[in-house]
Each structure stands twice: as C-alpha cells, then as structure tokens.
Design a protein around this motif. Structure first.
Motif, PDB file in Angstrom:
ATOM      1  N   LYS A  98       1.087   6.531 -11.094  1.00  0.00           N
ATOM      2  CA  LYS A  98       2.215   5.990 -10.332  1.00  0.00           C
ATOM      3  C   LYS A  98       2.090   4.480 -10.203  1.00  0.00           C
ATOM      4  O   LYS A  98       3.074   3.736 -10.291  1.00  0.00           O
ATOM      5  N   ALA A 154       5.491   1.053   7.710  1.00  0.00           N
ATOM      6  CA  ALA A 154       6.673   1.922   7.812  1.00  0.00           C
ATOM      7  C   ALA A 154       6.546   2.728   9.096  1.00  0.00           C
ATOM      8  O   ALA A 154       5.455   2.845   9.664  1.00  0.00           O
ATOM      9  N   VAL A 155       7.647   3.298   9.578  1.00  0.00           N
ATOM     10  CA  VAL A 155       7.619   4.095  10.809  1.00  0.00           C
ATOM     11  C   VAL A 155       6.979   5.452  10.541  1.00  0.00           C
ATOM     12  O   VAL A 155       7.027   5.925   9.408  1.00  0.00           O
ATOM     13  N   HIS A 173      13.521   6.118  15.052  1.00  0.00           N
ATOM     14  CA  HIS A 173      14.889   5.748  14.650  1.00  0.00           C
ATOM     15  C   HIS A 173      15.855   5.924  15.821  1.00  0.00           C
ATOM     16  O   HIS A 173      16.803   5.153  15.976  1.00  0.00           O
ATOM     17  N   HIS A 209      19.516   1.559   4.113  1.00  0.00           N
ATOM     18  CA  HIS A 209      19.518   1.957   5.529  1.00  0.00           C
ATOM     19  C   HIS A 209      20.402   1.021   6.355  1.00  0.00           C
ATOM     20  O   HIS A 209      19.920   0.295   7.214  1.00  0.00           O
ATOM     21  N   THR A 246       2.802   4.346   3.280  1.00  0.00           N
ATOM     22  CA  THR A 246       2.158   5.619   2.951  1.00  0.00           C
ATOM     23  C   THR A 246       2.754   6.731   3.813  1.00  0.00           C
ATOM     24  O   THR A 246       3.627   6.490   4.639  1.00  0.00           O
ATOM     25  N   HIS A 300       3.500   9.310   6.764  1.00  0.00           N
ATOM     26  CA  HIS A 300       3.636   8.800   8.134  1.00  0.00           C
ATOM     27  C   HIS A 300       2.454   9.096   9.042  1.00  0.00           C
ATOM     28  O   HIS A 300       2.246   8.390  10.021  1.00  0.00           O
ATOM     29  N   VAL A 321       0.851  -1.196   0.000  1.00  0.00           N
ATOM     30  CA  VAL A 321       0.000   0.000   0.000  1.00  0.00           C
ATOM     31  C   VAL A 321       0.882   1.240   0.000  1.00  0.00           C
ATOM     32  O   VAL A 321       1.559   1.528   0.986  1.00  0.00           O
ATOM     33  N   CYS A 338      -0.619  -1.330  -4.719  1.00  0.00           N
ATOM     34  CA  CYS A 338      -1.800  -0.503  -4.473  1.00  0.00           C
ATOM     35  C   CYS A 338      -1.371   0.942  -4.258  1.00  0.00           C
ATOM     36  O   CYS A 338      -0.450   1.203  -3.478  1.00  0.00           O
ATOM     37  N   MET A 398      -0.575   8.660   8.321  1.00  0.00           N
ATOM     38  CA  MET A 398      -1.719   7.796   7.953  1.00  0.00           C
ATOM     39  C   MET A 398      -1.604   6.388   8.537  1.00  0.00           C
ATOM     40  O   MET A 398      -2.555   5.604   8.449  1.00  0.00           O
ATOM     41  N   ASP A 434      -2.749   6.923  -6.612  1.00  0.00           N
ATOM     42  CA  ASP A 434      -2.297   7.625  -7.811  1.00  0.00           C
ATOM     43  C   ASP A 434      -2.171   6.600  -8.950  1.00  0.00           C
ATOM     44  O   ASP A 434      -1.227   5.799  -8.988  1.00  0.00           O
ATOM     45  N   GLY A 439       8.435  -1.437  10.556  1.00  0.00           N
ATOM     46  CA  GLY A 439       9.721  -1.638   9.874  1.00  0.00           C
ATOM     47  C   GLY A 439      10.780  -0.656  10.348  1.00  0.00           C
ATOM     48  O   GLY A 439      11.189   0.240   9.605  1.00  0.00           O
ATOM     49  N   TRP A 465       6.854  15.867  -2.060  1.00  0.00           N
ATOM     50  CA  TRP A 465       6.227  14.696  -2.681  1.00  0.00           C
ATOM     51  C   TRP A 465       5.248  14.016  -1.722  1.00  0.00           C
ATOM     52  O   TRP A 465       4.284  13.417  -2.154  1.00  0.00           O
ATOM     53  N   GLY A 477       5.256   4.823  -3.437  1.00  0.00           N
ATOM     54  CA  GLY A 477       6.019   6.052  -3.629  1.00  0.00           C
ATOM     55  C   GLY A 477       7.507   5.800  -3.554  1.00  0.00           C
ATOM     56  O   GLY A 477       7.999   4.738  -3.969  1.00  0.00           O
ATOM     57  N   SER A 478       8.208   6.747  -2.983  1.00  0.00           N
ATOM     58  CA  SER A 478       9.674   6.701  -2.974  1.00  0.00           C
ATOM     59  C   SER A 478      10.232   5.511  -2.180  1.00  0.00           C
ATOM     60  O   SER A 478      11.031   4.719  -2.689  1.00  0.00           O
ATOM     61  N   PHE A 479       9.815   5.370  -0.912  1.00  0.00           N
ATOM     62  CA  PHE A 479      10.440   4.360  -0.046  1.00  0.00           C
ATOM     63  C   PHE A 479      10.070   2.937  -0.465  1.00  0.00           C
ATOM     64  O   PHE A 479      10.863   2.008  -0.317  1.00  0.00           O
TER      65      PHE A 479
END
Ligand SMILES: NC(=O)c1ccc[n+]([C@@H]2O[C@H](COP(=O)([O-])OP(=O)(O)OC[C@H]3O[C@@H](n4cnc5c(N)ncnc54)[C@H](O)[C@@H]3O)[C@@H](O)[C@H]2O)c1
Length: 384
Positions: A39, A93-94, A185, A326, A71, A73, A8, A33, A75, A36, A120, A165, A11-13
C-alpha cells in the motif's frame, strides 16, 4: 521556511489529505508511512512522493516536524502520545481516543511537550456549523437553551466495507464498537458553536437485533450490545443538548444539528434548513448554504467542494482546484494545522477542544451501560 510532515496511515481517508499537505505552501516535504508495504509503495507512486517509512517508530526517528495520524480510530491516542514525546507536532483523525484515561494522558503530553496537537474534526467546518457560529457570535440566538446533533450512519451504507478494510481478518471483533465511542462529529457541532461543554450525561442504548451479530457482547472486543445510543447532556452554560449516534437507522445518513435560543433558532433536517425567530412570518430559508458545488476564485479557477459561507479567502491560493471533502472541511483543517505548527499558536480544534468533543461520548456509553444513570463528565479545561 516550511515544515516536513510525515503521514501515518495511507489508507482510504488519507487519500483526501496527501494532496493537500503536498500542495500547502508552508509544507516543504511530505513523507508517507504505513505498515503495509504494498500500500505504501502504491501511494508513493500515485501521489509522487519520494520518501517513505515502514512504521511510525521509524518515522519518529527522522527529522519530520509533524505527523498526521490517519490510522484506525482505536489507535489514535497512543500513537499521538508517542509522536508528541518524540518532539513532533500531531494532527490526528477523529476521535482523539477511546478511553477517558488515555485522553487525560494526551492532554498532559501536549502540556509537557509544548507541541501542537490538532484533531481533524470535519464537522467544525460544515456550512451549517460555520453559519451557527457566526449567528452565535453576533448574538442572534440570544441565550442558547437547547441543541440537538447527530451522526447517523447505518451499517448498510458502506460500513461493512469500512469495517473490513480497517479490521482485516479481525473485522467482526472490531466492527460493533459503542456508537458513543465515535461522538465527535455530533458533539463538536454544539460545543464549537457556543463554547459551552458537557458537564453531565444520561444516555440510553438501543440493544441491537440484527442477524449479523456484530453488536453481540461475545463477538466484539468492546462487549457492546448497543447499535444506537441517545444521550441527554447538561451543558456548562446551563442549556441542554441531545446527541444521537445511530448505526442502525432507516436514513441516508450524515451529521446534522439544530439549535434553539431565546431570540432565534436554527433548524436543519432532511426537509431543509431554516433560521426562525418568534415572528411566524419571518422564516428564513437557508437551503442554499448547504450547496457545496464550489466558489469561483477571484483570479481564476474554483475553490472546490465549498459553499458560500466558507471563508475561502484565508486558504492558500495553491488549494484552488485541489480536492476537498466532508462539506468543504478538508482544506481548512490542513491549513489550520500547518499554520499552527508554523506560528506555534494552538488551532481551534486543539487537544482541549478534542477532549470536549470526545470524552462526553465515552462517559455517555458508561451511563447507557448503567441504565441511563446521570454521570458527571470530566473536563480538562481551556487551551493554555
Ligand atoms: N469525517 C471524518 O473525520 C473521517 C472520515 C473517514 C475516516 N476518518 C478517520 O480516519 C481514520 C482512518 O480511516 P481509513 O478508512 O482511512 O482507515 P484505513 O484502514 O483505510 O487506513 C488506516 C491505515 O493505517 C495504517 N496503520 C495502522 N497502524 C500503523 C502504524 N503504526 N504505522 C503506520 N501505519 C499504520 C494501516 O496499515 C492502514 O493502511 C479512522 O480513524 C477514521 O476514524 C475520519
């Protein structure tokens, strides 16, 4: 038999994670998913994925076993709860969320549904954190008395583009969030080593003075004026920890930590890495552990982007030569999540740990807004 994973947000990450979920031997199918459509189509073509979904709602109607939420952060918690309640395992994601209430609800959702949840957290697999965890487990620190961890990321180091973005037309409203709303982090580098959690906090905020105005109370939706926050925590093991989250700092940036014990200490800063004890002539230089140029695999190829301390032997062979990032963490995180979904055993960065990495920062910001008053940090307990 493997699992079906819906990703879901492409994008970039997500670019770092689509190839890894696709390559994992216990993943049978990946569905992409995104809201956009252009994209989504571009990603499907670039990554060779046949099935796509136009929204999270639509994805949850399908037979995917798990979703990976990458998505924006703010959300994460609502989307994670929606997916858990639809019976899906969740990788997020964090950070886990941005309010204490939604994180409490998220923990309850994991308990009620019995699904796997994992955040993650990339710092968990940083070479310095792996090294310190091993030193802690073998008792080399003695009793840990103090730790420092920080995430420095100046706005000038790419954050304007990131804000644009992620925020689109509303980027100026969304860019100047409280730094302590993105604390995982740094906090995880302490909590994931000692297993102690934060119990109390006093935090100071540094009011921003930059002419871009992003950290003005009437500009951002958080009514936040602090671009740097510095918190001192009391820990459940009786030690103290200092966490810095800075977004205006003359520094190249990154996540770092140092930790001091009664027998030995670990120091990491821009000058290098060292393990030290009370013996003045026994400074052990450890700069090599941060070398992530890769490790040869025994039967050919290279584990990319890892250091000598990464336990690569536990990774699926299919990850050899695949992208990593990372400080070598991406492949371990994907493997942790997929393994947890298949075995039903909670991963290290489960919802209870995610709460312990995230909630202290939210409470720290509350303290900063009240001039640094000492506040108790709620805790949601250990993994069931
Ligand atoms: N070290 C780390 O752990 C690390 C590093 C970078 C980013 N991140 C995290 O990754 C996340 C994503 O960052 P990014 O830069 O890729 O953001 P991005 O804006 O490039 O991508 C987010 C995507 O999610 C999509 N999206 C939003 N709501 C959706 C919905 N309901 N259904 C489907 N798609 C939806 C958006 O359309 C967008 O394409 C952030 O939360 C960030 O905190 C973590």
């Amino acid at each position: 038999m493997g699992i079906k994973v819906g990703m879901v947000g492409v994008g970039s990450f997500a670019q770092c994670f689509i190839p890894l979920f696709k390559a994992h031997p216990l993943v049978d199918k990946v569905v992409l998913c995104d809201l956009d459509a252009a994209k989504l189509a571009r990603n499907a073509a670039e990554h060779g994925i046949a099935v796509t979904c136009p929204s999270l709602d639509a994805l949850l109607e399908t037979d995917v076993d798990a979703v990976a939420i990458i998505t924006q952060h703010w959300m994460h918690a609502p989307q994670a709860m929606q997916a858990l309640r639809a019976g899906k395992h969740v990788y997020s994601a964090v950070p886990a969320g941005i309010t204490v209430e939604e994180i409490a609800e998220l923990v309850d959702a994991v308990k009620a549904t019995g699904r796997i949840y994992m955040m993650g957290e990339t710092s968990y697999y940083y070479p310095n954190v792996i090294y310190c965890r091993e030193q802690f487990e073998r008792g080399a620190f003695g009793r840990v008395v103090f730790a420092e961890a920080e995430y420095y990321h100046d706005m000038d180091n790419g954050l304007y583009d990131v804000a644009k973005w992620r925020g689109g037309d509303r980027w100026r409203e969304l860019a100047g969030g409280p730094p302590m709303y993105y604390p995982t982090h740094s906090i995880s580098q302490v909590v994931s080593v000692t297993g102690a959690h934060m119990t109390h906090v006093s935090c100071q905020g540094v009011v921003d003075q930059h002419e871009d105005g992003l950290y003005r109370a009437d500009v951002n939706i958080w009514h936040n004026t602090f671009s740097n926050e510095c918190a001192l925590f009391k820990m459940s093991d009786g030690s103290a920890a200092r966490i810095n989250e800075f977004r205006r700092v003359g520094h190249p940036g990154g996540e770092r930590m140092s930790m001091w014990g009664t027998k030995g200490s670990f120091e990491l800063n821009a000058a290098g890495v060292a393990w030290v004890t009370k013996q003045r002539d026994e400074v052990k230089r450890l700069d090599g552990i941060m070398d992530i140029s890769g490790v040869p695999a025994p039967d050919g190829g290279m584990w990319t982007g890892v250091s000598s301390v990464h336990p690569v032997a536990r990774l699926p062979r299919a990850f050899v030569g695949k992208p990593n990032g990372h400080w070598g963490s991406h492949q371990f995180l994907v493997d942790d999540f997929v393994t947890a979904c298949v075995t039903g055993i909670h991963p290290p960065n489960n919802v209870w740990q995610a709460a312990r990495y995230t909630v202290p920062g939210i409470v720290a910001h509350e303290s900063a807004m009240r001039g640094g008053v000492l506040i108790e940090v709620p805790d949601f307990g250990d993994a069931l």
